[in-house]
Design a protein around this motif. Structure first.
Motif, PDB file in Angstrom:
ATOM      1  N   GLY A  61       0.778  -1.231   0.000  1.00 37.91           N
ATOM      2  CA  GLY A  61       0.000   0.000   0.000  1.00 37.91           C
ATOM      3  C   GLY A  61       0.807   1.278   0.000  1.00 37.91           C
ATOM      4  N   LEU A  62       2.140   1.163  -0.084  1.00 41.75           N
ATOM      5  CA  LEU A  62       2.996   2.345  -0.051  1.00 41.75           C
ATOM      6  C   LEU A  62       3.758   2.488  -1.370  1.00 41.75           C
ATOM      7  CD1 LEU A  62       4.519   2.081   3.541  1.00 41.75           C
ATOM      8  CD2 LEU A  62       2.542   3.438   2.817  1.00 41.75           C
ATOM      9  N   ALA A  63       4.034   3.728  -1.734  1.00 39.92           N
ATOM     10  CA  ALA A  63       4.786   3.999  -2.953  1.00 39.92           C
ATOM     11  C   ALA A  63       6.229   4.330  -2.616  1.00 39.92           C
ATOM     12  CB  ALA A  63       4.144   5.165  -3.701  1.00 39.92           C
ATOM     13  N   GLU A  64       7.152   3.909  -3.476  1.00 35.04           N
ATOM     14  CA  GLU A  64       8.554   4.273  -3.256  1.00 35.04           C
ATOM     15  C   GLU A  64       8.755   5.733  -3.648  1.00 35.04           C
ATOM     16  OE1 GLU A  64      13.118   3.159  -4.545  1.00 35.04           O
ATOM     17  OE2 GLU A  64      11.487   1.799  -5.123  1.00 35.04           O
ATOM     18  N   LEU A  65       9.330   6.496  -2.740  1.00 34.38           N
ATOM     19  CA  LEU A  65       9.494   7.933  -2.942  1.00 34.38           C
ATOM     20  C   LEU A  65      10.863   8.312  -3.473  1.00 34.38           C
ATOM     21  CD1 LEU A  65       7.830   9.077   0.417  1.00 34.38           C
ATOM     22  CD2 LEU A  65       6.742   8.846  -1.826  1.00 34.38           C
ATOM     23  N   ASP A 123       8.265  17.934  -0.330  1.00 33.12           N
ATOM     24  CA  ASP A 123       7.739  17.488   0.958  1.00 33.12           C
ATOM     25  C   ASP A 123       6.929  16.214   0.760  1.00 33.12           C
ATOM     26  OD1 ASP A 123       8.847  19.662   2.289  1.00 33.12           O
ATOM     27  OD2 ASP A 123       7.103  20.925   1.896  1.00 33.12           O
ATOM     28  N   VAL A 124       7.214  15.216   1.609  1.00 31.07           N
ATOM     29  CA  VAL A 124       6.530  13.917   1.499  1.00 31.07           C
ATOM     30  C   VAL A 124       6.102  13.456   2.887  1.00 31.07           C
ATOM     31  CG1 VAL A 124       7.916  13.287  -0.509  1.00 31.07           C
ATOM     32  CG2 VAL A 124       8.649  12.560   1.770  1.00 31.07           C
ATOM     33  N   GLU A 125       5.348  12.377   2.898  1.00 34.63           N
ATOM     34  CA  GLU A 125       4.983  11.708   4.141  1.00 34.63           C
ATOM     35  C   GLU A 125       5.613  10.322   4.103  1.00 34.63           C
ATOM     36  OE1 GLU A 125       0.786  10.574   5.202  1.00 34.63           O
ATOM     37  OE2 GLU A 125       1.123  12.094   6.765  1.00 34.63           O
ATOM     38  N   ALA A 126       6.639  10.132   4.893  1.00 36.94           N
ATOM     39  CA  ALA A 126       7.384   8.872   4.893  1.00 36.94           C
ATOM     40  C   ALA A 126       6.869   7.953   5.994  1.00 36.94           C
ATOM     41  CB  ALA A 126       8.865   9.142   5.097  1.00 36.94           C
ATOM     42  N   CYS A 127       6.678   6.689   5.626  1.00 37.17           N
ATOM     43  CA  CYS A 127       6.125   5.715   6.575  1.00 37.17           C
ATOM     44  C   CYS A 127       7.074   4.555   6.847  1.00 37.17           C
ATOM     45  CB  CYS A 127       4.806   5.159   6.041  1.00 37.17           C
ATOM     46  SG  CYS A 127       3.560   6.414   5.686  1.00 37.17           S
ATOM     47  N   ASP A 185      14.213  -3.507   6.906  1.00 40.89           N
ATOM     48  CA  ASP A 185      12.962  -2.785   6.680  1.00 40.89           C
ATOM     49  C   ASP A 185      12.527  -2.170   7.996  1.00 40.89           C
ATOM     50  OD1 ASP A 185      12.051  -3.048   3.884  1.00 40.89           O
ATOM     51  OD2 ASP A 185      12.163  -5.194   4.291  1.00 40.89           O
ATOM     52  N   ILE A 186      12.381  -0.868   8.018  1.00 42.41           N
ATOM     53  CA  ILE A 186      11.971  -0.142   9.230  1.00 42.41           C
ATOM     54  C   ILE A 186      10.606   0.476   8.978  1.00 42.41           C
ATOM     55  CG2 ILE A 186      12.506   1.758  10.804  1.00 42.41           C
ATOM     56  CD1 ILE A 186      15.360   0.536   8.808  1.00 42.41           C
ATOM     57  N   THR A 187       9.631   0.100   9.777  1.00 40.06           N
ATOM     58  CA  THR A 187       8.279   0.643   9.653  1.00 40.06           C
ATOM     59  C   THR A 187       7.988   1.517  10.867  1.00 40.06           C
ATOM     60  OG1 THR A 187       7.547  -1.326   8.442  1.00 40.06           O
ATOM     61  CG2 THR A 187       5.833   0.090   9.390  1.00 40.06           C
ATOM     62  N   LEU A 188       7.730   2.778  10.619  1.00 35.15           N
ATOM     63  CA  LEU A 188       7.473   3.719  11.710  1.00 35.15           C
ATOM     64  C   LEU A 188       6.087   3.503  12.293  1.00 35.15           C
ATOM     65  CD1 LEU A 188       8.827   7.026  10.073  1.00 35.15           C
ATOM     66  CD2 LEU A 188      10.058   5.424  11.553  1.00 35.15           C
ATOM     67  N   PRO A 189       5.920   3.726  13.591  1.00 32.72           N
ATOM     68  CA  PRO A 189       4.578   3.607  14.183  1.00 32.72           C
ATOM     69  C   PRO A 189       3.631   4.685  13.655  1.00 32.72           C
ATOM     70  CG  PRO A 189       6.153   4.452  15.792  1.00 32.72           C
ATOM     71  CD  PRO A 189       6.948   4.031  14.597  1.00 32.72           C
ATOM     72  N   ARG A 190       4.205   5.813  13.240  1.00 33.55           N
ATOM     73  CA  ARG A 190       3.423   6.900  12.627  1.00 33.55           C
ATOM     74  C   ARG A 190       4.232   7.492  11.479  1.00 33.55           C
ATOM     75  NH1 ARG A 190       2.993   7.651  17.961  1.00 33.55           N
ATOM     76  NH2 ARG A 190       4.647   9.226  17.932  1.00 33.55           N
ATOM     77  N   CYS A 191       3.569   7.779  10.384  1.00 33.33           N
ATOM     78  CA  CYS A 191       4.248   8.399   9.249  1.00 33.33           C
ATOM     79  C   CYS A 191       4.727   9.798   9.629  1.00 33.33           C
ATOM     80  CB  CYS A 191       3.313   8.471   8.043  1.00 33.33           C
ATOM     81  SG  CYS A 191       2.771   6.840   7.456  1.00 33.33           S
ATOM     82  N   ALA A 192       5.774  10.250   8.968  1.00 36.71           N
ATOM     83  CA  ALA A 192       6.370  11.553   9.291  1.00 36.71           C
ATOM     84  C   ALA A 192       6.474  12.415   8.040  1.00 36.71           C
ATOM     85  CB  ALA A 192       7.756  11.359   9.901  1.00 36.71           C
ATOM     86  N   LYS A 193       6.130  13.685   8.172  1.00 41.69           N
ATOM     87  CA  LYS A 193       6.276  14.625   7.066  1.00 41.69           C
ATOM     88  C   LYS A 193       7.715  15.140   7.048  1.00 41.69           C
ATOM     89  CE  LYS A 193       1.448  16.080   6.874  1.00 41.69           C
ATOM     90  NZ  LYS A 193       0.488  17.214   6.949  1.00 41.69           N
ATOM     91  N   LEU A 194       8.318  15.103   5.879  1.00 42.75           N
ATOM     92  CA  LEU A 194       9.721  15.512   5.775  1.00 42.75           C
ATOM     93  C   LEU A 194      10.075  15.793   4.322  1.00 42.75           C
ATOM     94  CD1 LEU A 194      11.240  12.769   4.524  1.00 42.75           C
ATOM     95  CD2 LEU A 194      10.877  11.991   6.860  1.00 42.75           C
ATOM     96  N   TYR A 218       9.543   4.938   1.630  1.00 45.18           N
ATOM     97  CA  TYR A 218       8.184   4.636   1.174  1.00 45.18           C
ATOM     98  C   TYR A 218       7.172   5.506   1.930  1.00 45.18           C
ATOM     99  CZ  TYR A 218      10.112   0.528  -1.120  1.00 45.18           C
ATOM    100  OH  TYR A 218      10.843  -0.310  -1.938  1.00 45.18           O
ATOM    101  N   GLY A 219       6.148   5.891   1.204  1.00 50.23           N
ATOM    102  CA  GLY A 219       5.093   6.709   1.826  1.00 50.23           C
ATOM    103  C   GLY A 219       3.764   6.498   1.137  1.00 50.23           C
ATOM    104  N   GLY A 220       2.733   7.109   1.724  1.00 51.43           N
ATOM    105  CA  GLY A 220       1.391   6.958   1.172  1.00 51.43           C
ATOM    106  C   GLY A 220       1.114   7.961   0.066  1.00 51.43           C
TER     107      GLY A 220
END
Length: 220
Positions: A61-65, A123-127, A185-194, A218-220
């Motif tokens: 469900g995530l796209a490579e950024l 600016d992206v949202e990385a998850c 593979d590191i999956t954050l508990p919450r996505c971060a804007k950066l 990767y992000g949404g």
């Protein structure tokens, strides 16, 4: 004495057999020596193609950024292999397609901590993050957002639960069994804007200087 006992024709045949036997021994000896030298010598930069790169699927469900042409990578050291930019491309050449904080083909580590910085160009949202190391990997590292906000710390036990590790292939640079790819593979508990991601590598997990095939975000 032997020459006087044998007829000229028989003597020539005997000498020919002796000559052929010596030639066979010389060829076999040369081949064995070549094999030994190749095993002991460092792998040649142009001779190794590390096919079979890690084929783990991207996070669901995530796209490579990091495939966007606006992305750029910088590292604190050049190292002895590929330039820092290779961490944004999917290559298979064992020499040209990985960045390494080492000073020679023996993997001698460049002392101190190191960093790899990825400017995503927007600016992206990385998850989640994927770090595709070679066998010279690291476990103690941090991932920072925009150079300040700590997203992941591999030295903290709580954060280690966010990371999974898979191994594949065989590194051609060593005789012992050692993976060609160590993928974190590191999956954050919450996505971060950066906009910028910094990988702060505190120390190598092995005696060699750390080596990276690729960094993926990767992000949404």
């Amino acid at each position: 004495m032997l020459r006087t006992l044998l007829a000229p024709t028989a003597m020539r045949a005997l000498l020919l057999l002796i000559s052929l036997a010596r030639a066979d021994w010389s060829v076999e000896h040369a081949l064995r020596q070549h094999a030994a030298d190749r095993a002991d010598a460092p792998q040649d930069a142009k001779a190794v193609d590390a096919k079979g790169a890690a084929a783990s699927p991207p996070p669901r469900g995530l796209a490579e950024l990091t495939t966007d042409p606006r992305c750029a990578a910088t590292c604190d050291v050049r190292g002895n292999l590929g330039p820092c930019a290779v961490v944004l491309s999917a290559g298979t050449d064992w020499i040209k397609d990985r960045w390494q904080a080492a000073s020679d083909m023996g993997g001698t580590a460049i002392k101190g901590a190191h960093f790899v910085k990825i400017d995503l160009g927007r600016d992206v949202e990385a998850c989640s993050f994927r770090l595709d190391w070679e066998t010279a990997y690291a476990s103690d590292y941090k991932i920072l957002a925009d150079g300040a906000d700590e997203l992941f710390d591999g030295t903290r036990k709580a954060h280690q639960a966010w990371r999974t590790s898979t191994e594949s292939g065989q590194s051609p640079g060593v005789k012992i069994k050692a993976p060609l790819h160590v993928v974190h593979d590191i999956t954050l508990p919450r996505c971060a804007k950066l906009r910028e991601v910094t990988l702060d590598i505190l120390r190598p997990a092995r005696g060699w200087g750390v080596s990276l095939w690729r960094v993926e975000v990767y992000g949404g």
